[in-house]
Design a protein around this motif. Structure first.
Motif, short mmCIF file in Angstrom:
data_model
loop_
_atom_site.label_atom_id
_atom_site.label_comp_id
_atom_site.label_asym_id
_atom_site.label_seq_id
_atom_site.Cartn_x
_atom_site.Cartn_y
_atom_site.Cartn_z
N ILE B 79 0.82 -1.21 0.00
CA ILE B 79 0.00 0.00 0.00
C ILE B 79 0.85 1.26 0.00
CG2 ILE B 79 -0.33 0.28 2.52
CD1 ILE B 79 -3.33 0.94 1.74
N CYS B 102 0.71 8.79 5.88
CA CYS B 102 -0.67 8.58 5.43
C CYS B 102 -1.39 7.58 6.32
CB CYS B 102 -0.71 8.13 3.97
SG CYS B 102 -0.20 6.42 3.68
N GLY B 103 -0.63 6.74 7.00
CA GLY B 103 -1.23 5.78 7.93
C GLY B 103 -1.69 4.48 7.28
N GLY B 104 -1.46 4.33 6.00
CA GLY B 104 -1.95 3.16 5.26
C GLY B 104 -1.43 1.84 5.79
N LEU B 107 -3.21 0.76 8.83
CA LEU B 107 -4.59 0.39 8.53
C LEU B 107 -4.72 -0.99 7.89
CD1 LEU B 107 -6.37 3.60 7.13
CD2 LEU B 107 -7.01 2.28 9.15
N VAL B 108 -3.79 -1.33 7.00
CA VAL B 108 -3.95 -2.59 6.27
C VAL B 108 -3.39 -3.81 7.00
CG1 VAL B 108 -4.07 -1.62 3.95
CG2 VAL B 108 -1.85 -2.30 4.89
#
Lengths: 298, 288
Positions: B79, B102-104, B107-108
């Motif tokens: 990501i 972005c923090g992706g 999160l994933v």
């Protein structure tokens, strides 16, 4: 092949005028303008564009309204406030979601998490770059699009292309016009270079910014020299800069007097050393000799 | 009301204009804040000499991977658009400088093995210079990304009638961050081919961002007529012209405020601030 990058910390100290003069003095070198968000070297060297390429630095999200279910997930995951809500579009649709292309950082989270697969995430055209011919050798330069980002990537690309040309055509020197500051494009333009020349001016701002940019070159272990432009504006500060340069581990490469001829040459679109043979051009020739000497040692 | 002072080309006199405007406005009794958003090379403090009362660290979030929980599934690396987190066969590596927060990855991650921790990228110093509330950001040496730092400086502003933002040079991300959300931008240029070329880029940027602006021509008796002709043709207001006076250059070199060392220039800056404030549809409200 030796790579010299000309930077300044503070803007407007004369980087581009001096790079232009060096290009004329070197005769045949590869030139690169890495000040991609305010590139001016072409105004002095008048490049004839031979190749034009698109620059895609990153991707950008685009919401396809016909697929969007207005769930708001995209807005929830975006940390850059790049998803805007727009007012009612029809009696059936109270709101729609839209991407603000300027705020979008290209992280792609919105597209990844969209349950309706309504978000396109494609490479974005961020600018153009060029390979050109000049009277002083090949030149690689670029134009970043309006309000576009990814300048660091574009700088890296330009340097890489310029090096390739220098190697292929066996040209000894690569001269790079850098950008002001100490951030992304500057770091991208100096990492791995043979020598950096910092152009400063005898003002308190010039001195302050020199200290920061000298710290930067030390941080990346790149040998750096200093040239003081408009040294006679404040002789006392010129003395102070000379003293501090030594403390900062910088090689004092020379100083250039203030002259209105620099602006006159710019208006005539020619390197200063071709415009006049006066004192200022002598100063730049002497600076170039010292810089060449250091570059060949490195 | 927020006013930014920006320019495409560096060294045209942004800081000079910003500090002198702050000076005349504060002397008119305005509650004013000056934010130096040139976090790579901040210089306004050299002229305003503020008393710094507070310093704080500015951080951005970066991932920290708990290697015990990590199953090396590779989702975090997939990501990430910035190559800031890379999943190798035996380990996940993080490159903090490349991270855009972005923090992706967090999160994933299906194992909740990625936590977000703060990493310092610079400092904000704030204080008082006479009646001017002052803040600047100082990006740590070697840091790539200045926009989060600029955002933090803008957040530090207290309620003030007039906020003046000294922007960094250029037309890319840092400048965009500095001018976003302002009521008006003063573009400082000089009447030379470089000045004109970079002015056009800055105008293009502001028009894309839909921000109102006008132009100040510094060292106005140098160079050629290109900038004036361009402004005429494009209906761009020239707000003020400041001559190429060697005394200004010398005063600047010593870190002085021109309105103080050369009081005959006060009227230019007073008129300029009044013009700009009027353009935003506001009025200067002098303190009682």
């Amino acid at each position: 092949m030796k790579e010299l990058v000309i930077i300044s910390g503070k803007g407007g100290t004369g980087k581009t005028s001096i790079t232009g003069a060096f290009a004329a003095l070197a005769g045949n070198s590869v030139l690169a303008d890495c000040d991609v968000d305010a590139a001016d070297l072409h105004l002095l060297l008048k490049p004839r564009i031979i190749q034009k390429h698109d620059f895609y630095g990153g991707s950008r999200a685009l919401i396809r309204n016909e697929l969007c279910t207005d769930c708001g997930k995209c807005r929830e995951v975006c940390r850059f406030d790049a998803i805007e809500i727009r007012g009612p579009v029809s009696p059936h649709r109270q709101k729609t979601y839209q991407v603000d292309p300027v705020a979008c950082e290209g992280c792609g989270l919105c597209a990844y998490f969209c349950p309706a697969q309504a978000i396109q995430f494609d490479p974005a055209l961020n600018g153009e770059w060029y390979i050109s011919g000049t009277n002083y050798g090949p030149m690689v330069h670029a134009q970043l699009g309006m309000a576009e980002g990814n300048s660091g990537k574009l700088v890296s690309l330009i340097r890489q292309e310029a090096k390739k040309i220098a190697e292929e055509e066996k040209i000894e020197n690569l001269l790079i016009d850098g950008s002001p500051g100490i951030g992304c494009p500057v770091i991208a333009s100096i990492t791995g270079a043979d020598q950096v020349l910092i152009i400063t001016e005898p003002t308190l701002s010039g001195l302050h910014d020199l200290q920061r940019v000298a710290e930067l070159t030390r941080h990346f272990h790149i040998p750096a020299m200093v040239g003081i432009n408009k040294w006679d504006i404040n002789e006392e500060l010129t003395g102070e800069i000379t003293r501090q340069a030594e403390e900062l581990g910088l090689t004092m490469a020379g100083k250039i007097r203030y002259s209105r001829a620099v602006t006159e040459a710019q208006v005539k679109q020619m390197p200063i050393v071709e415009y006049t043979n006066d004192g200022i051009s002598q100063d730049i020739r002497e600076l170039w000799q010292v810089v060449m000497g250091e570059l060949n040692k490195s | 009301m927020k006013i930014a002072v920006a320019s495409g080309k560096g060294g045209t006199g942004k800081t000079t204009i910003a500090v002198n405007l702050a000076y005349v406005a504060s002397h008119a009794g305005e509650r004013i804040a000056l934010l130096d958003c040139d976090v790579e090379e901040p210089n306004a403090h050299i002229f305003l000499k503020p008393k710094i009362r507070e310093k704080h660290s500015v951080g951005v979030l970066i991932p920290e991977v708990d290697q015990k929980k990590c199953t090396l599934c590779g989702k975090c690396g997939e990501i990430c658009q910035y190559n800031a987190i890379v999943s190798l066969p035996k380990k996940v590596l993080v490159y903090p400088e490349l991270c855009h927060s972005c923090g992706g990855c967090a999160l994933v991650c299906p194992e909740q093995a990625v936590a977000e921790i703060s990493r310092e990228i610079g400092k904000i110093e704030q204080g008082q210079a006479g009646h001017i509330w002052f803040a600047h950001g100082i990006l740590n040496i070697g840091e790539i990304m200045s926009p989060p730092m600029i955002k933090a400086v803008k957040h530090a502003a207290p309620p003030a009638e007039l906020i003046i933002i000294d922007a960094p040079p250029g037309t890319s991300c840092p400048v965009i961050e500095a001018v976003r959300g302002v009521d008006y931008t003063i573009l400082v240029t000089e009447p030379t081919p470089f000045g004109l070329h970079d002015l056009k880029l800055a105008v293009g940027m502001l028009r894309t961002l839909e921000i109102n602006f006008g132009v100040v021509i510094n060292r106005s008796d140098l160079g050629d007529q290109g900038v004036r002709e361009y402004c005429d043709e494009n209906s761009i207001r020239i707000l003020a012209e400041i001559p190429d006076d060697r005394r200004i250059a010398e005063s600047y070199s010593r870190g002085e405020i021109i309105c103080e060392s050369l009081p005959e220039y006060q009227s230019i800056f007073k008129t300029l601030i009044q013009t700009v404030v009027a353009k935003t549809g506001n009025k200067l409200k002098a303190r009682a």
